[in-house]
Scaffold this motif. Sequence first.
Motif, PDB file in Angstrom:
ATOM      1  N   ALA A  78      -3.801  20.096 -45.316  1.00  0.00           N
ATOM      2  CA  ALA A  78      -2.403  20.095 -44.882  1.00  0.00           C
ATOM      3  C   ALA A  78      -2.001  18.851 -44.112  1.00  0.00           C
ATOM      4  N   GLU A  79      -2.925  17.923 -43.895  1.00  0.00           N
ATOM      5  CA  GLU A  79      -2.616  16.762 -43.070  1.00  0.00           C
ATOM      6  C   GLU A  79      -3.117  15.467 -43.710  1.00  0.00           C
ATOM      7  N   ASN A  80      -2.247  14.464 -43.703  1.00  0.00           N
ATOM      8  CA  ASN A  80      -2.612  13.103 -44.060  1.00  0.00           C
ATOM      9  C   ASN A  80      -2.153  12.189 -42.935  1.00  0.00           C
ATOM     10  N   TYR A  81      -2.877  11.090 -42.727  1.00  0.00           N
ATOM     11  CA  TYR A  81      -2.463  10.084 -41.767  1.00  0.00           C
ATOM     12  C   TYR A  81      -2.069   8.812 -42.510  1.00  0.00           C
ATOM     13  N   ALA A  82      -0.996   8.184 -42.052  1.00  0.00           N
ATOM     14  CA  ALA A  82      -0.600   6.864 -42.535  1.00  0.00           C
ATOM     15  C   ALA A  82      -0.466   5.943 -41.330  1.00  0.00           C
ATOM     16  N   THR A 138      -8.787  10.090 -52.712  1.00  0.00           N
ATOM     17  CA  THR A 138      -8.840   8.882 -53.532  1.00  0.00           C
ATOM     18  C   THR A 138      -7.492   8.170 -53.612  1.00  0.00           C
ATOM     19  N   LEU A 139      -6.425   8.809 -53.132  1.00  0.00           N
ATOM     20  CA  LEU A 139      -5.101   8.193 -53.143  1.00  0.00           C
ATOM     21  C   LEU A 139      -4.798   7.459 -51.839  1.00  0.00           C
ATOM     22  N   MET A 140      -5.729   7.513 -50.884  1.00  0.00           N
ATOM     23  CA  MET A 140      -5.506   6.826 -49.616  1.00  0.00           C
ATOM     24  C   MET A 140      -5.553   5.318 -49.836  1.00  0.00           C
ATOM     25  N   ALA A 180      -5.766   8.141 -44.354  1.00  0.00           N
ATOM     26  CA  ALA A 180      -6.796   9.182 -44.291  1.00  0.00           C
ATOM     27  C   ALA A 180      -6.247  10.532 -44.732  1.00  0.00           C
ATOM     28  N   ARG A 181      -6.993  11.185 -45.623  1.00  0.00           N
ATOM     29  CA  ARG A 181      -6.749  12.609 -45.883  1.00  0.00           C
ATOM     30  C   ARG A 181      -7.609  13.370 -44.897  1.00  0.00           C
ATOM     31  N   PRO A 240      -5.262   3.448 -34.043  1.00  0.00           N
ATOM     32  CA  PRO A 240      -4.397   3.117 -32.900  1.00  0.00           C
ATOM     33  C   PRO A 240      -3.071   3.864 -32.902  1.00  0.00           C
ATOM     34  N   MET A 241      -2.535   4.196 -34.081  1.00  0.00           N
ATOM     35  CA  MET A 241      -1.276   4.938 -34.193  1.00  0.00           C
ATOM     36  C   MET A 241      -1.149   5.433 -35.635  1.00  0.00           C
ATOM     37  N   VAL A 242      -0.667   6.670 -35.804  1.00  0.00           N
ATOM     38  CA  VAL A 242      -0.515   7.198 -37.161  1.00  0.00           C
ATOM     39  C   VAL A 242       0.817   7.923 -37.315  1.00  0.00           C
ATOM     40  N   LEU A 243       1.238   8.000 -38.583  1.00  0.00           N
ATOM     41  CA  LEU A 243       2.289   8.911 -39.013  1.00  0.00           C
ATOM     42  C   LEU A 243       1.585  10.060 -39.729  1.00  0.00           C
TER      43      LEU A 243
END
Length: 345
Positions: free
Chosen positions: A313-317, A289-291, A308-309, A277-280
């Motif tokens: 170059a991109e991760n989502y939080a 495995t660090l998610m 999510a990895r 629904p929304m990410v940083l």
Amino acid sequence: MKFPSCACLLPLACSLIPSALSEGFNGSLDFEQRINGKIVLKTIEPIRQRLQELSAVFFSGHDVVVYGVILSPDGYIATKASEFHSHQNLVIRIGSAKYDHFKEIGTDPATDIALIKVDAASLDAPGPVSHEAAMGTLVVSNGSTTRSSRRPQIGTISAAQRPIPNGDTAYMGVIFGTPCSIQEVIKDGPAARAGAMAGDEILSVDGTPITTLEAVSPILSKKKIGEPVTLNVKRKGKKISYTITLGSRRQALGENTPQNPNDQISGGFSRRRDDFPMVLQHDTPSRYTLMGGPLLNLRGELVGMNIARVNRAENYALPIRVVQESVQRILKNAAQPGNKPQGNS
């Protein structure tokens, strides 16, 4: 405990430069030192302690499979559901404490969050949170960690907050052949269920005459999962038609879904990396495995949960507001009559 603001870090880092010179500092820092070298890590030591307080680690045997964010002193933990559900006989570690038994309160499919409860008391959580995380904000996440030493990783919020749509695509379940035919029908796929057979010569798709395979793609690209597509074909000299209800490519192929070129050099990514629904979005060097672990700003405030990895170059939080709302939905649903928490097997 008070944490340094961005403005406080500069003089602190400068005060450490003489010691860096004595260690052979030559006036510049290589990439790894700039983001996680000794000088930088000394400036964020309070943040490292905060990561320790907020992080739960899920083990399968000796392997780390996913992280979690500790939400309350009495042991409620949010983690990434798709990774959590992919393993059995998990053990949770919080600091030096080990939890072999825990309960799954519930899952929110909208956010890929699972809410877990361990029998704990007086955990150091949740502490201060912040709903502000503008593009360019420096953030800190868990890096590779031993049981006795937590290593932080620094990154930057690299895009404005935004929803991530579902990237799944419609799936027919055939392999096309030239000049314009069905070469192979995937067993148990949508086309097979509709009666398609290898060797069918395609005459039209949804009423549009077809003479080359290049004409098929524009029609199918406009279709969504669950929509019908009608094929008129010639089979052994006879003209017949059948309607295929398009399925989910992701559901059909699962982990065998073909990777794109960026995936192939990314070194592993999350099972689910879209439909949020929304990410940083941030560029912190990380592993899939660090998610599930916390995302902090330089004041030590919890701004989100890594979910999510996506690629190298991109991760989502998930922003902390989204996490809080998701947890409330899980708790509300769990309180409904007939819903019982699941225990660790």
